[in-house]
Design a protein around this motif. Structure first.
Motif, PDB file in Angstrom:
ATOM      1  N   ARG A   1       0.830  -1.205   0.000  1.00 56.87           N
ATOM      2  CA  ARG A   1       0.000   0.000   0.000  1.00 56.87           C
ATOM      3  C   ARG A   1       0.864   1.254   0.000  1.00 56.87           C
ATOM      4  O   ARG A   1       0.521   2.266  -0.639  1.00 56.87           O
ATOM      5  CB  ARG A   1      -0.924  -0.010   1.215  1.00 56.87           C
ATOM      6  N   ASN A   2       2.012   1.237   0.676  1.00 58.01           N
ATOM      7  CA  ASN A   2       2.879   2.418   0.726  1.00 58.01           C
ATOM      8  C   ASN A   2       3.446   2.758  -0.662  1.00 58.01           C
ATOM      9  O   ASN A   2       3.697   3.930  -0.967  1.00 58.01           O
ATOM     10  CB  ASN A   2       4.032   2.192   1.715  1.00 58.01           C
ATOM     11  N   THR A   3       3.634   1.717  -1.499  1.00 59.26           N
ATOM     12  CA  THR A   3       4.128   1.962  -2.855  1.00 59.26           C
ATOM     13  C   THR A   3       3.094   2.736  -3.656  1.00 59.26           C
ATOM     14  O   THR A   3       3.418   3.673  -4.403  1.00 59.26           O
ATOM     15  CB  THR A   3       4.448   0.630  -3.558  1.00 59.26           C
ATOM     16  N   VAL A   4       1.826   2.343  -3.499  1.00 57.62           N
ATOM     17  CA  VAL A   4       0.753   3.053  -4.181  1.00 57.62           C
ATOM     18  C   VAL A   4       0.686   4.496  -3.700  1.00 57.62           C
ATOM     19  O   VAL A   4       0.575   5.447  -4.501  1.00 57.62           O
ATOM     20  CB  VAL A   4      -0.597   2.335  -3.968  1.00 57.62           C
ATOM     21  N   LEU A   5       0.758   4.702  -2.383  1.00 59.62           N
ATOM     22  CA  LEU A   5       0.698   6.061  -1.846  1.00 59.62           C
ATOM     23  C   LEU A   5       1.866   6.906  -2.342  1.00 59.62           C
ATOM     24  O   LEU A   5       1.687   8.088  -2.681  1.00 59.62           O
ATOM     25  CB  LEU A   5       0.714   6.009  -0.305  1.00 59.62           C
ATOM     26  N   TYR A   6       3.049   6.320  -2.393  1.00 58.14           N
ATOM     27  CA  TYR A   6       4.217   7.062  -2.875  1.00 58.14           C
ATOM     28  C   TYR A   6       4.010   7.523  -4.324  1.00 58.14           C
ATOM     29  O   TYR A   6       4.290   8.694  -4.665  1.00 58.14           O
ATOM     30  CB  TYR A   6       5.470   6.189  -2.777  1.00 58.14           C
ATOM     31  N   ARG A   7       3.513   6.628  -5.146  1.00 60.43           N
ATOM     32  CA  ARG A   7       3.346   6.984  -6.558  1.00 60.43           C
ATOM     33  C   ARG A   7       2.237   8.008  -6.753  1.00 60.43           C
ATOM     34  O   ARG A   7       2.356   8.889  -7.608  1.00 60.43           O
ATOM     35  CB  ARG A   7       3.058   5.722  -7.375  1.00 60.43           C
ATOM     36  N   LEU A   8       1.188   7.906  -5.968  1.00 55.97           N
ATOM     37  CA  LEU A   8       0.118   8.907  -6.072  1.00 55.97           C
ATOM     38  C   LEU A   8       0.630  10.287  -5.664  1.00 55.97           C
ATOM     39  O   LEU A   8       0.290  11.307  -6.288  1.00 55.97           O
ATOM     40  CB  LEU A   8      -1.078   8.493  -5.207  1.00 55.97           C
ATOM     41  N   ARG A   9       1.451  10.319  -4.620  1.00 61.77           N
ATOM     42  CA  ARG A   9       2.006  11.618  -4.187  1.00 61.77           C
ATOM     43  C   ARG A   9       2.962  12.163  -5.252  1.00 61.77           C
ATOM     44  O   ARG A   9       3.054  13.373  -5.464  1.00 61.77           O
ATOM     45  CB  ARG A   9       2.732  11.452  -2.862  1.00 61.77           C
ATOM     46  N   ARG A  10       3.672  11.280  -5.899  1.00 60.36           N
ATOM     47  CA  ARG A  10       4.574  11.710  -6.966  1.00 60.36           C
ATOM     48  C   ARG A  10       3.776  12.345  -8.106  1.00 60.36           C
ATOM     49  O   ARG A  10       4.170  13.388  -8.652  1.00 60.36           O
ATOM     50  CB  ARG A  10       5.358  10.494  -7.475  1.00 60.36           C
ATOM     51  N   ILE A  11       2.647  11.743  -8.459  1.00 55.99           N
ATOM     52  CA  ILE A  11       1.775  12.307  -9.500  1.00 55.99           C
ATOM     53  C   ILE A  11       1.269  13.673  -9.053  1.00 55.99           C
ATOM     54  O   ILE A  11       1.212  14.630  -9.836  1.00 55.99           O
ATOM     55  CB  ILE A  11       0.599  11.347  -9.796  1.00 55.99           C
ATOM     56  N   GLN A  12       0.908  13.780  -7.763  1.00 52.77           N
ATOM     57  CA  GLN A  12       0.401  15.053  -7.238  1.00 52.77           C
ATOM     58  C   GLN A  12       1.467  16.143  -7.333  1.00 52.77           C
ATOM     59  O   GLN A  12       1.180  17.290  -7.709  1.00 52.77           O
ATOM     60  CB  GLN A  12      -0.051  14.860  -5.788  1.00 52.77           C
ATOM     61  N   GLU A  13       2.701  15.783  -7.022  1.00 55.98           N
ATOM     62  CA  GLU A  13       3.786  16.759  -7.107  1.00 55.98           C
ATOM     63  C   GLU A  13       3.999  17.228  -8.543  1.00 55.98           C
ATOM     64  O   GLU A  13       4.215  18.426  -8.805  1.00 55.98           O
ATOM     65  CB  GLU A  13       5.079  16.129  -6.589  1.00 55.98           C
ATOM     66  N   LEU A  14       3.949  16.286  -9.478  1.00 59.72           N
ATOM     67  CA  LEU A  14       4.220  16.626 -10.876  1.00 59.72           C
ATOM     68  C   LEU A  14       3.086  17.418 -11.511  1.00 59.72           C
ATOM     69  O   LEU A  14       3.329  18.337 -12.306  1.00 59.72           O
ATOM     70  CB  LEU A  14       4.460  15.336 -11.683  1.00 59.72           C
ATOM     71  N   THR A  15       1.834  17.084 -11.169  1.00 58.69           N
ATOM     72  CA  THR A  15       0.680  17.696 -11.863  1.00 58.69           C
ATOM     73  C   THR A  15       0.065  18.861 -11.102  1.00 58.69           C
ATOM     74  O   THR A  15      -0.672  19.661 -11.687  1.00 58.69           O
ATOM     75  CB  THR A  15      -0.416  16.638 -12.091  1.00 58.69           C
ATOM     76  N   GLY A  16       0.349  18.930  -9.802  1.00 54.73           N
ATOM     77  CA  GLY A  16      -0.289  19.967  -8.992  1.00 54.73           C
ATOM     78  C   GLY A  16      -1.742  19.654  -8.693  1.00 54.73           C
ATOM     79  O   GLY A  16      -2.478  20.532  -8.241  1.00 54.73           O
ATOM     80  N   ARG A  17      -2.166  18.405  -8.907  1.00 52.49           N
ATOM     81  CA  ARG A  17      -3.554  18.004  -8.626  1.00 52.49           C
ATOM     82  C   ARG A  17      -3.611  17.196  -7.345  1.00 52.49           C
ATOM     83  O   ARG A  17      -2.942  16.160  -7.220  1.00 52.49           O
ATOM     84  CB  ARG A  17      -4.133  17.157  -9.775  1.00 52.49           C
ATOM     85  N   ASP A  18      -4.446  17.696  -6.401  1.00 51.84           N
ATOM     86  CA  ASP A  18      -4.599  17.057  -5.088  1.00 51.84           C
ATOM     87  C   ASP A  18      -5.701  16.003  -5.174  1.00 51.84           C
ATOM     88  O   ASP A  18      -6.837  16.303  -5.545  1.00 51.84           O
ATOM     89  CB  ASP A  18      -4.964  18.127  -4.045  1.00 51.84           C
ATOM     90  N   PHE A  19      -5.382  14.765  -4.819  1.00 53.12           N
ATOM     91  CA  PHE A  19      -6.355  13.671  -4.943  1.00 53.12           C
ATOM     92  C   PHE A  19      -7.553  13.836  -4.028  1.00 53.12           C
ATOM     93  O   PHE A  19      -8.615  13.272  -4.293  1.00 53.12           O
ATOM     94  CB  PHE A  19      -5.667  12.333  -4.633  1.00 53.12           C
TER      95      PHE A  19
END
Length: 397
Positions: free
Chosen positions: A355-373
């Motif tokens: 689960r932590n791998t999924v969270l890490y990748r989602l946060r990485r997407i958030q950093e790159l796109t500026g979109r908050d999940f």
């Protein structure tokens, strides 16, 4: 006491000459025997009594002329009979039986007219008669098969034209559509769907799809397209079609798009485009049919490709600029997260990650796109951008 001179037995030539003179009566007798012995001739609605009688007369005349030595073997009558029977639905077995009946009639007439006084030449003539029947039967059978093959090719081509008309723009050829509806016995009312199946190595042929669906009570007509199959399915009730879609997902072999349901054949034209669009919206590798009404956002994307490309660039641009492997891992995670309805635990189980791998990748997407999940608007933008990239990117239709 005077003894009457013995009357000389008739010669074969004399008997055959007499039989040729009475060929009209022989033809009538042969017709009666054929109709009595072969139901095919009685059932053949396209074969008239006059046609059958002429075929009998023509072949008897030709065979008798050869037997009495006045003409060589001429097989035009046999070939004509073979072609005619093939074109009018008489079976090959019935055709060959008719020739055997003709040979038997000739033999019976010869024995009856000779009064049993010419046994030796009758034996010789028997071999000649049956050899001639074999020659005529072979010629008729060859012509029959050629005509049947030609008819099958013509029927197949006619069927293909009707199918293409059925799935084309109905406004361009309403008369042709009406012909197709009648030819395939499509009911005027019922429950209808059009489905589009993407081609794949395991995609069944149109005939195989029709056969498999018929086992679950669904009638269908299929056409083969460049990239797959397009099919019209119908049943008395919608529930039967819904049940059949599960079967179609199992046997289709590729992505399946399903139109809205409709109640009359007039809805086929619009449904064809709906099924094709629904198939374009189907997720890669999905075996479940994708219904037109279930994918509103993907439909918007494929209908407005320019806007879709713009959305993908604006929302996911920084992600799409990453190296291929990193880009793929982030987008796969994002897709799994949406598929799991925002559950990181379910997404991790789907991907076989922690689960932590999924969270890490989602946060990485958030950093790159500026979109908050956690923001519904941002999440919606990410979903639209992801749909646009998946549907309009390289390798998709």
């Amino acid at each position: 006491m005077s003894v009457s001179p013995e009357i000389a037995p008739p010669t074969p030539t004399e008997l055959l000459h007499d039989m040729r003179a009475s060929v009209d009566d022989l033809a009538d007798e042969l017709v009666a025997r054929i109709v009595a012995a072969e139901q095919d001739y009685a059932d053949a609605s396209l074969l008239t009594p006059e046609q059958l009688r002429f075929a009998c007369w023509d072949n008897l005349s030709s065979m008798l002329a050869n037997l009495d030595g006045t003409a060589p073997v001429r097989l035009e009558s046999a070939r004509a009979a073979g072609r005619m029977k093939a074109e009018q639905g008489v079976s090959l077995a019935a055709l060959l039986h008719a020739f055997r009946l003709g040979g038997r009639l000739i033999w019976e007439e010869l024995t009856a007219r000779s009064d049993g006084r010419a046994s030796q030449w009758l034996l010789d003539m028997a071999a000649q008669v049956w050899a001639l029947v074999d020659v005529y039967s072979d010629a008729a059978a060859d012509a029959y098969r050629e005509a049947a093959d030609r008819r099958a090719r013509e029927d197949a081509e006619s069927s293909r034209r009707l199918i293409r008309t059925l799935f084309a723009n109905h406004a361009l050829n309403p008369a042709g559509v009406a012909d197709a509806v009648r030819a395939f016995r499509i009911p005027e009312r019922g429950a209808f769907l059009v489905v589009s199946v993407r081609d794949s190595s395991s995609c069944l042929s149109a005939d195989a799809l029709r056969s498999r669906l018929s086992t679950v009570g669904i009638d269908s007509v299929w056409d083969t397209e460049v990239d797959g199959r397009i099919g019209l399915l119908w049943a008395p009730a919608e529930a039967a079609l819904d049940a059949a879609l599960g079967t179609l997902g199992e046997i289709g072999g590729g992505s399946v798009g399903v139109s809205r349901g409709f109640g009359r054949p007039g809805g086929i034209g619009a449904a064809v485009e709906q099924a094709r669009q629904a198939r374009r919206c189907a997720p890669d590798g999905s075996g479940d049919p994708t219904r037109y009404d279930s994918v509103p956002v993907p439909l918007l994307v494929i209908r407005q490709p320019d806007a879709g490309h713009l959305a993908a660039r604006q929302v996911l641009g920084p992600v799409l600029a990453l190296p291929a492997d990193e880009q793929r891992s982030l987008l796969t995670t994002l897709e799994a997260w949406f598929s799991a309805r925002g559950s990181t635990t379910a997404a991790a189980a789907q991907l076989h990650y922690h689960r932590n791998t999924v969270l890490y990748r989602l946060r990485r997407i958030q950093e790159l796109t500026g979109r908050d999940f956690s923001d519904p608007v941002h999440a919606a933008e990410l979903y639209v951008g992801l749909c646009a990239h998946r549907l309009l990117g390289a390798g998709r239709e």
